[in-house]
Design an enzyme around this catalytic site. Structure first.
Site, PDB file in Angstrom:
ATOM      1  N   ARG A   6       7.413 -51.500   7.031  1.00  0.00           N
ATOM      2  CA  ARG A   6       7.940 -52.134   5.816  1.00  0.00           C
ATOM      3  C   ARG A   6       8.576 -51.085   4.911  1.00  0.00           C
ATOM      4  O   ARG A   6       9.488 -51.407   4.148  1.00  0.00           O
ATOM      5  CB  ARG A   6       6.801 -52.815   5.042  1.00  0.00           C
ATOM      6  CG  ARG A   6       6.458 -54.187   5.531  1.00  0.00           C
ATOM      7  CD  ARG A   6       5.506 -54.873   4.563  1.00  0.00           C
ATOM      8  NE  ARG A   6       5.887 -54.538   3.203  1.00  0.00           N
ATOM      9  CZ  ARG A   6       5.057 -54.439   2.179  1.00  0.00           C
ATOM     10  NH1 ARG A   6       3.782 -54.675   2.351  1.00  0.00           N
ATOM     11  NH2 ARG A   6       5.488 -54.131   0.977  1.00  0.00           N
ATOM     12  N   ILE A  46      -4.366 -48.802 -11.523  1.00  0.00           N
ATOM     13  CA  ILE A  46      -3.269 -49.791 -11.495  1.00  0.00           C
ATOM     14  C   ILE A  46      -3.651 -51.038 -10.699  1.00  0.00           C
ATOM     15  O   ILE A  46      -3.462 -52.162 -11.156  1.00  0.00           O
ATOM     16  CB  ILE A  46      -1.978 -49.178 -10.900  1.00  0.00           C
ATOM     17  CG1 ILE A  46      -1.619 -47.865 -11.595  1.00  0.00           C
ATOM     18  CG2 ILE A  46      -0.814 -50.179 -10.961  1.00  0.00           C
ATOM     19  CD1 ILE A  46      -1.145 -47.971 -13.012  1.00  0.00           C
ATOM     20  N   ASP A  78       0.992 -45.379  -5.539  1.00  0.00           N
ATOM     21  CA  ASP A  78       1.436 -45.394  -4.136  1.00  0.00           C
ATOM     22  C   ASP A  78       1.125 -44.084  -3.407  1.00  0.00           C
ATOM     23  O   ASP A  78       1.229 -44.025  -2.187  1.00  0.00           O
ATOM     24  CB  ASP A  78       2.946 -45.691  -4.056  1.00  0.00           C
ATOM     25  CG  ASP A  78       3.250 -47.146  -4.371  1.00  0.00           C
ATOM     26  OD1 ASP A  78       2.307 -47.949  -4.481  1.00  0.00           O
ATOM     27  OD2 ASP A  78       4.444 -47.486  -4.511  1.00  0.00           O
ATOM     28  N   ARG A 135      -2.465 -58.895  -7.906  1.00  0.00           N
ATOM     29  CA  ARG A 135      -1.009 -58.848  -8.114  1.00  0.00           C
ATOM     30  C   ARG A 135      -0.477 -60.135  -8.739  1.00  0.00           C
ATOM     31  O   ARG A 135       0.312 -60.874  -8.148  1.00  0.00           O
ATOM     32  CB  ARG A 135      -0.274 -58.499  -6.812  1.00  0.00           C
ATOM     33  CG  ARG A 135      -0.731 -57.191  -6.245  1.00  0.00           C
ATOM     34  CD  ARG A 135       0.171 -56.654  -5.173  1.00  0.00           C
ATOM     35  NE  ARG A 135       1.298 -55.903  -5.734  1.00  0.00           N
ATOM     36  CZ  ARG A 135       2.108 -55.153  -5.007  1.00  0.00           C
ATOM     37  NH1 ARG A 135       1.930 -55.071  -3.720  1.00  0.00           N
ATOM     38  NH2 ARG A 135       3.107 -54.490  -5.564  1.00  0.00           N
ATOM     39  N   CYS A 195       1.681 -56.259  -0.102  1.00  0.00           N
ATOM     40  CA  CYS A 195       0.479 -55.635   0.448  1.00  0.00           C
ATOM     41  C   CYS A 195      -0.779 -56.229  -0.189  1.00  0.00           C
ATOM     42  O   CYS A 195      -0.744 -56.724  -1.308  1.00  0.00           O
ATOM     43  CB  CYS A 195       0.496 -54.140   0.126  1.00  0.00           C
ATOM     44  SG  CYS A 195       1.483 -53.191   1.257  1.00  0.00           S
ATOM     45  N   ILE A 242       1.541 -62.594 -11.450  1.00  0.00           N
ATOM     46  CA  ILE A 242       2.922 -62.548 -11.955  1.00  0.00           C
ATOM     47  C   ILE A 242       3.034 -63.291 -13.300  1.00  0.00           C
ATOM     48  O   ILE A 242       4.088 -63.787 -13.649  1.00  0.00           O
ATOM     49  CB  ILE A 242       3.939 -63.107 -10.930  1.00  0.00           C
ATOM     50  CG1 ILE A 242       3.553 -64.490 -10.439  1.00  0.00           C
ATOM     51  CG2 ILE A 242       4.123 -62.156  -9.762  1.00  0.00           C
ATOM     52  CD1 ILE A 242       4.667 -65.148  -9.627  1.00  0.00           C
ATOM     53  N   ASP A 243       1.887 -63.306 -14.024  1.00  0.00           N
ATOM     54  CA  ASP A 243       1.900 -64.009 -15.307  1.00  0.00           C
ATOM     55  C   ASP A 243       2.886 -63.388 -16.301  1.00  0.00           C
ATOM     56  O   ASP A 243       3.545 -64.109 -17.060  1.00  0.00           O
ATOM     57  CB  ASP A 243       0.476 -64.085 -15.902  1.00  0.00           C
ATOM     58  CG  ASP A 243      -0.235 -62.733 -15.927  1.00  0.00           C
ATOM     59  OD1 ASP A 243       0.077 -61.886 -15.065  1.00  0.00           O
ATOM     60  OD2 ASP A 243      -1.086 -62.519 -16.806  1.00  0.00           O
ATOM     61  N   LYS A 296      12.976 -47.204  -1.091  1.00  0.00           N
ATOM     62  CA  LYS A 296      12.652 -48.630  -0.897  1.00  0.00           C
ATOM     63  C   LYS A 296      12.524 -49.355  -2.245  1.00  0.00           C
ATOM     64  O   LYS A 296      13.153 -50.397  -2.458  1.00  0.00           O
ATOM     65  CB  LYS A 296      11.322 -48.766  -0.143  1.00  0.00           C
ATOM     66  CG  LYS A 296      10.748 -50.178  -0.160  1.00  0.00           C
ATOM     67  CD  LYS A 296       9.472 -50.294   0.647  1.00  0.00           C
ATOM     68  CE  LYS A 296       8.189 -50.144  -0.112  1.00  0.00           C
ATOM     69  NZ  LYS A 296       7.844 -51.227  -1.031  1.00  0.00           N
ATOM     70  N   ASN A 297      11.720 -48.790  -3.142  1.00  0.00           N
ATOM     71  CA  ASN A 297      11.448 -49.526  -4.377  1.00  0.00           C
ATOM     72  C   ASN A 297      12.636 -49.547  -5.328  1.00  0.00           C
ATOM     73  O   ASN A 297      12.674 -50.347  -6.269  1.00  0.00           O
ATOM     74  CB  ASN A 297      10.206 -48.959  -5.075  1.00  0.00           C
ATOM     75  CG  ASN A 297       8.930 -49.387  -4.364  1.00  0.00           C
ATOM     76  OD1 ASN A 297       8.980 -50.175  -3.409  1.00  0.00           O
ATOM     77  ND2 ASN A 297       7.795 -48.883  -4.812  1.00  0.00           N
ATOM     78  N   ARG A 308       6.807 -58.482  -1.473  1.00  0.00           N
ATOM     79  CA  ARG A 308       6.485 -58.711  -2.870  1.00  0.00           C
ATOM     80  C   ARG A 308       7.754 -58.824  -3.741  1.00  0.00           C
ATOM     81  O   ARG A 308       7.825 -59.592  -4.685  1.00  0.00           O
ATOM     82  CB  ARG A 308       5.620 -57.525  -3.322  1.00  0.00           C
ATOM     83  CG  ARG A 308       5.394 -57.386  -4.767  1.00  0.00           C
ATOM     84  CD  ARG A 308       4.325 -58.328  -5.226  1.00  0.00           C
ATOM     85  NE  ARG A 308       4.127 -58.215  -6.655  1.00  0.00           N
ATOM     86  CZ  ARG A 308       3.351 -59.014  -7.341  1.00  0.00           C
ATOM     87  NH1 ARG A 308       2.684 -59.954  -6.745  1.00  0.00           N
ATOM     88  NH2 ARG A 308       3.234 -58.876  -8.626  1.00  0.00           N
TER      89      ARG A 308
HETATM   90  C1  UD1 Z   1       5.673 -51.940  -7.987  1.00  0.00           C
HETATM   91  C2  UD1 Z   1       5.973 -51.251  -6.679  1.00  0.00           C
HETATM   92  C3  UD1 Z   1       4.687 -50.763  -6.027  1.00  0.00           C
HETATM   93  C4  UD1 Z   1       3.898 -49.905  -7.010  1.00  0.00           C
HETATM   94  C5  UD1 Z   1       3.707 -50.623  -8.340  1.00  0.00           C
HETATM   95  C6  UD1 Z   1       3.044 -49.759  -9.409  1.00  0.00           C
HETATM   96  C7  UD1 Z   1       7.972 -52.304  -5.807  1.00  0.00           C
HETATM   97  C8  UD1 Z   1       8.583 -53.218  -4.809  1.00  0.00           C
HETATM   98  N1  UD1 Z   1       6.640 -52.182  -5.796  1.00  0.00           N
HETATM   99  O1  UD1 Z   1       4.880 -53.099  -7.696  1.00  0.00           O
HETATM  100  O2  UD1 Z   1       5.031 -50.000  -4.874  1.00  0.00           O
HETATM  101  O3  UD1 Z   1       2.624 -49.616  -6.453  1.00  0.00           O
HETATM  102  O4  UD1 Z   1       4.985 -51.051  -8.864  1.00  0.00           O
HETATM  103  O5  UD1 Z   1       3.775 -48.604  -9.615  1.00  0.00           O
HETATM  104  O6  UD1 Z   1       8.665 -51.672  -6.596  1.00  0.00           O
HETATM  105  N2  UD1 Z   1       0.296 -57.315 -13.286  1.00  0.00           N
HETATM  106  C9  UD1 Z   1      -0.219 -58.430 -13.930  1.00  0.00           C
HETATM  107  N3  UD1 Z   1       0.647 -59.464 -14.219  1.00  0.00           N
HETATM  108  C10 UD1 Z   1       1.951 -59.414 -13.890  1.00  0.00           C
HETATM  109  C11 UD1 Z   1       2.478 -58.280 -13.235  1.00  0.00           C
HETATM  110  C12 UD1 Z   1       1.616 -57.236 -12.943  1.00  0.00           C
HETATM  111  O7  UD1 Z   1      -1.399 -58.497 -14.238  1.00  0.00           O
HETATM  112  O8  UD1 Z   1       2.682 -60.393 -14.169  1.00  0.00           O
HETATM  113  C13 UD1 Z   1      -0.608 -56.218 -12.908  1.00  0.00           C
HETATM  114  C14 UD1 Z   1      -0.745 -56.097 -11.383  1.00  0.00           C
HETATM  115  O9  UD1 Z   1      -1.715 -56.984 -10.876  1.00  0.00           O
HETATM  116  C15 UD1 Z   1      -1.121 -54.649 -11.209  1.00  0.00           C
HETATM  117  C16 UD1 Z   1      -0.363 -53.963 -12.370  1.00  0.00           C
HETATM  118  O10 UD1 Z   1      -0.023 -54.996 -13.293  1.00  0.00           O
HETATM  119  O11 UD1 Z   1      -2.500 -54.486 -11.417  1.00  0.00           O
HETATM  120  C17 UD1 Z   1       0.879 -53.218 -11.932  1.00  0.00           C
HETATM  121  O12 UD1 Z   1       1.752 -54.090 -11.263  1.00  0.00           O
HETATM  122  P1  UD1 Z   1       3.346 -53.894 -11.273  1.00  0.00           P
HETATM  123  O13 UD1 Z   1       3.722 -52.681 -12.053  1.00  0.00           O
HETATM  124  O14 UD1 Z   1       3.945 -55.186 -11.646  1.00  0.00           O
HETATM  125  O15 UD1 Z   1       3.618 -53.584  -9.732  1.00  0.00           O
HETATM  126  P2  UD1 Z   1       4.696 -54.249  -8.794  1.00  0.00           P
HETATM  127  O16 UD1 Z   1       5.974 -54.420  -9.525  1.00  0.00           O
HETATM  128  O17 UD1 Z   1       4.096 -55.411  -8.108  1.00  0.00           O
END
Ligand code: UD1
Length: 415
Positions: free
Chosen positions: A396, A325, A303, A121, A116, A123-124, A22-23, A92
């Protein structure tokens, strides 16, 4: 709303082939937007997250179709557009259209992404990186509007190796003017897969440890890519077998992607073997308690955290699981307590006193992996467990968790 009913106490045995990842698939669906033509993704799983991404692709003019297990995306005509609707909130990975549509030089607006409920989460990092690449990003009433007319390469240092931010930067950089360098990039296998797919389509990306260099190219070409198996689904079935004292072979996975899980399962007393495309596990109960902390790859995957928590409820001794995380990923602890688990949560650490065993109960899935963990807990428990899944989270990410577990001898049904 769906329900999964499990009658526990049967050791799992046999062989199962896991679905495509999936990812890894989700970023490829976004990457297909970069090419004015067709991209074919083989072994693409038939899960709701993919269906949601297909709906969103349709919103800006991409056409998708399936030929058995191959998903074909035709992005010949991509329009400026608004990416919105319930699918954005549910998936997401919709955030990856920011990078992909920027790469195609589009004006677009995208509703704030969902996924989820496992933490804030933010996206900054994504937005800061795109701005460094001269994408104009503005946020208005929960919608991100961006304009990528001036898109160009840049040097980006991530504060944290975010998987999604790394993918978004790669997507934006492939067709950008100049070179982009990402430092402290995520090194999850899904990043390598995205780069392989894009390089197969004519991109120029090189990865060295946690540094990625992307030299912009003018255009991509038609490509075909075979997705590897899903490492988290594989891990789900391995832990399920471990907690039932079972013996299974999980095929269609790359063993090296499971190394951190395998190390923990061995420490818990499981016997694990592997060849090029499969992992075998044999377990005798009770397992030993183990402690772990989640970490970016190659560390223990977040995960798999809730699945490990369910497993440790039956182990002898006290286990500690630290989540580093996501800040809100211990919903499973409360549900497992309904099944008789003794779990104390303090800050980001859960201490599990195992050995007491679990008893069937009615529990509720709070996110995708939490739902899967509760299904496995049902396999370990005495009697009947019903997992309520009000948001269909499990579908999902799992094509057919109940069918797969039945193949391994579990007594489980979905209704
Ligand atoms: C992806 C995976 C998810 C997995 C995660 C960590 C997909 C679709 N999802 O999620 O299954 O659990 O990686 O391995 O591939 N963060 C910030 N600012 C940002 C981006 C992230 O603070 O702009 C923080 C998040 O809040 C979180 C951490 O960084 O605490 C990790 O997030 P990230 O690695 O971005 O996870 P996803 O890509 O959302």
């Amino acid at each position: 709303m769906s329900f999964i009913e499990v009658i526990g106490g049967r050791p799992l045995s046999g062989e199962i082939k896991v679905q495509g990842s999936k990812n890894a698939a989700l970023p490829l669906l976004a990457a297909a937007v970069l090419h004015r033509g067709e991209s074919r993704i083989k072994n693409c799983p038939g899960i709701r997250d993919i269906g949601n991404m297909e709906v969103l692709l349709g919103q800006f003019g991409c056409r998708t179709r399936r030929e058995e297990r191959t998903l074909i995306i035709d992005a010949s005509d991509v329009a400026d557009g608004i990416v919105t609707g319930a699918e954005v909130k549910r998936t997401r990975a919709s955030v990856l259209f920011m990078g992909a549509l920027s790469g195609r030089g589009r004006h677009a607006a995208i509703a704030y992404p969902g996924g989820c409920s496992i933490g804030e989460r933010k996206i900054d990092f994504h937005i800061d990186a795109l701005r460094k690449m001269r994408v104009n990003v503005e946020e208005k009433d929960g919608t991100l509007c961006f304009d990528a007319k001036e898109l160009c390469g840049s040097d980006i240092v991530l504060k944290f190796p975010s998987v999604g931010a790394t993918e978004n930067i790669i997507l934006a950089a492939v067709l950008a003017r100049g070179t982009t360098r990402i430092q402290n990039a995520a090194t999850e296998p899904e990043i390598g897969i995205l780069c392989e797919f894009l390089n197969g389509a004519g991109a120029r990306i090189s990865c060295r440890g946690n540094s990625i260099t992307i030299e912009g190219v003018k255009e991509l070409r038609d490509t075909e890519y075979v997705l590897p198996g899903d490492r988290i689904v594989a891990g789900t079935y391995l832990t399920a077998a471990a907690g039932t004292g079972g013996k299974v072979r999980v095929a269609g996975v790359r063993k090296e992607e499971l190394n951190s899980l395998i190390a923990v399962l061995r420490e818990a007393g499981c016997e694990i073997g592997a060849d090029a495309g499969s992992v075998t596990l044999a377990a005798k109960l009770p397992l030993r308690a183990v402690s772990l902390a989640t970490a970016p790859y190659p560390g223990f995957p977040t995960d798999m955290q809730s699945l490990m928590m369910a497993l440790m409820c039956g182990a002898s001794g006290e286990s500690r699981i630290t989540e580093t995380i996501f800040e809100n990923r211990f919903h499973t602890a409360g549900e497992l307590a309904r099944m008789g688990a003794e779990i104390r949560v303090e800050g980001n650490t859960a201490s599990i006193t195992g050995g007491g065993g679990l008893t069937g109960a009615e529990v509720t899935a709070g996110d995708l992996r939490d739902g899967a963990a509760l299904v496995t807990a049902g396999l370990f428990a005495k009697g009947r467990t019903t997992v309520r899944d009000p948001e269909d989270y499990i579908r999902r990410g799992y094509e057919d968790i109940t069918g797969d577990l039945r193949k391994l001898g579990a007594c489980v049904r979905e209704y």
